[in-house]
Design a protein around this motif. Structure first.
Motif, mmCIF file in Angstrom:
data_model
loop_
_atom_site.group_PDB
_atom_site.id
_atom_site.type_symbol
_atom_site.label_atom_id
_atom_site.label_comp_id
_atom_site.label_asym_id
_atom_site.label_seq_id
_atom_site.Cartn_x
_atom_site.Cartn_y
_atom_site.Cartn_z
ATOM 1 N N ASP A 179 -0.941 -8.162 1.038
ATOM 2 C CA ASP A 179 -0.321 -7.667 2.246
ATOM 3 C C ASP A 179 -0.198 -6.159 2.224
ATOM 4 O O ASP A 179 0.766 -5.590 2.708
ATOM 5 C CB ASP A 179 1.052 -8.322 2.416
ATOM 6 N N ARG A 180 -1.194 -5.485 1.650
ATOM 7 C CA ARG A 180 -1.096 -4.016 1.635
ATOM 8 C C ARG A 180 -1.121 -3.483 3.051
ATOM 9 O O ARG A 180 -0.586 -2.403 3.322
ATOM 10 C CB ARG A 180 -2.225 -3.424 0.799
ATOM 11 N N VAL A 181 -1.715 -4.240 3.977
ATOM 12 C CA VAL A 181 -1.720 -3.751 5.358
ATOM 13 C C VAL A 181 -0.299 -3.804 5.941
ATOM 14 O O VAL A 181 0.067 -2.953 6.750
ATOM 15 C CB VAL A 181 -2.738 -4.517 6.236
ATOM 16 N N GLY A 182 0.514 -4.771 5.481
ATOM 17 C CA GLY A 182 1.912 -4.821 5.933
ATOM 18 C C GLY A 182 2.698 -3.625 5.409
ATOM 19 O O GLY A 182 3.502 -3.014 6.128
ATOM 20 N N VAL A 183 2.462 -3.275 4.143
ATOM 21 C CA VAL A 183 3.116 -2.103 3.550
ATOM 22 C C VAL A 183 2.647 -0.836 4.281
ATOM 23 O O VAL A 183 3.445 0.068 4.585
ATOM 24 C CB VAL A 183 2.802 -2.028 2.039
ATOM 25 N N PHE A 184 1.375 -0.783 4.583
ATOM 26 C CA PHE A 184 0.796 0.355 5.310
ATOM 27 C C PHE A 184 1.456 0.507 6.689
ATOM 28 O O PHE A 184 1.826 1.621 7.093
ATOM 29 C CB PHE A 184 -0.712 0.126 5.458
#
Ligand code: ZN
Length: 349
Positions: A179-184
């Motif tokens: 979920d790096r896109v969520g963190v981004f």
């Protein structure tokens, strides 16, 4: 038209490595990015990274993306140096053979390996001998003999996919969008705020989501938010053979607003507020019901006396594979909606 997101940062996030319980290096990277955007930053005992941006009498709004990615731990090293895998998170074993991985050895080395299938080589099998693959059939070959492997790798070492982030038109493909896109989105939404906001924003990069949203459970308790929004990915159903009646969201049609999944029914009034903001601002969104799985919102909702929650997700094709694929436009829509909501979170409607 392609949205112009900060691809360089998303690339660094996705190409970092951290399965549940081993989020340290990803957290260090996010710490660096989050620190200038908040007034206080801390890490709790489970490794959740918590940034607090002070408000002015508004509600405490928690936004959360998870740090961990799906991956494996080494569970056995045989006499010839081949490794066996313990999954950390949910995998379809049929997607794994022939993938390249990185074994993060305890001795400090990063060993590139490939996933093989135990048994007769495929070109020697008769059609009747071809069977569905299970995780127990798989091994990793890192090109070391037994003695060398035992000197470099031990039980419990992390194994992650070996993939870089690549773009093709509007699409991004890489490992670990989940979920790096969520963190981004969390980081970029904070940057996108138009000056001070009345809400106190608690921006959290959570741990151990893929094994049962464990980090979110403790952080929701310690931070006691008034509202919580999970930022995650959700499976898209717009590829050949996927039934649209089961997976309705698709790439490029906007951020997915969660109605419900297995772990949470989103707060109806909160969702309606988000929809009104999206409509007023011209932010594309899709309504999402997911019949399997969940997000950090599930445990955040059930913290203390209960918390109104929802989840905003980026539709992703081939979720939980090394080729997770999404649209930059949906990422931009998510950033915009989170930022515009935070600016108005103190308003009652
Ligand atoms: Zn996720």
């Amino acid at each position: 038209m392609a949205a112009t997101i900060n691809l360089e940062l998303l690339k660094r996030l996705c190409e970092a490595h951290g399965v549940a319980g081993r989020e340290d290096s990803v957290r260090a990277l996010v710490h660096e990015e989050l620190e200038p955007l908040v007034d206080d930053i801390s890490t709790d005992a489970l490794g959740n990274l918590i940034g607090v941006r002070r408000g002015n009498g508004g509600p405490r709004v928690l936004i959360a993306g998870h740090l961990d990615e799906i991956g494996f731990l080494v569970k056995h090293i045989d006499a010839d140096g081949f490794l066996r895998l313990q999954p950390v998170g949910g995998f379809d074993p049929s997607r794994l053979p022939a993938q390249r991985v990185i074994v993060h050895g305890f001795a400090g080395g990063r060993h590139r390996g490939s996933i093989g299938v135990a048994g007769k080589p495929i070109h020697l099998q008769t059609p009747g001998e071809v069977k569905p693959v299970t995780i127990d059939d798989l091994f990793v070959d890192i090109g070391l003999n037994g003695e060398q492997a035992h000197a470099q790798v031990e039980v419990g070492d992390m194994v992650t996919f070996d993939r870089t982030l690549e773009t093709s038109g509007n699409y991004i493909m890489t490992k670990s969008l989940d979920d790096r896109v969520g963190v981004f989105i969390m980081l970029e939404a904070l940057k996108a705020l138009a000056g001070p906001v009345q809400a106190e924003v608690i921006a959290v990069a959570t741990t151990q989501e893929e094994v049962g949203t464990r980090g979110a459970m403790t952080v929701a308790w310690s931070q006691a938010p008034d509202i919580a929004i999970a930022l995650d990915i959700t499976p898209a159903g717009d590829f050949p053979g996927a039934p649209p009646e089961f997976v309705a969201v698709k790439l490029g049609a906007g951020v997915a607003l969660k109605i419900m999944d297995v772990t949470a029914i989103s707060d109806y009034a909160l969702n309606q507020r988000l929809r009104r903001i999206a409509d007023a601002e011209g932010i594309p969104y899709q309504l999402e019901i997911l019949g399997r799985g969940g997000t950090d919102a599930g445990v955040m909702q059930r913290s203390r006396g209960g918390v109104p929650v929802t989840a905003l997700s980026v539709p992703v094709r081939y979720a939980h594979t090394p080729n997770e694929t999404c649209s930059t436009n949906d990422i931009q829509a998510a950033i915009d909606l989170v930022a515009r909501f935070l600016e108005r979170a103190h308003l009652s409607a």
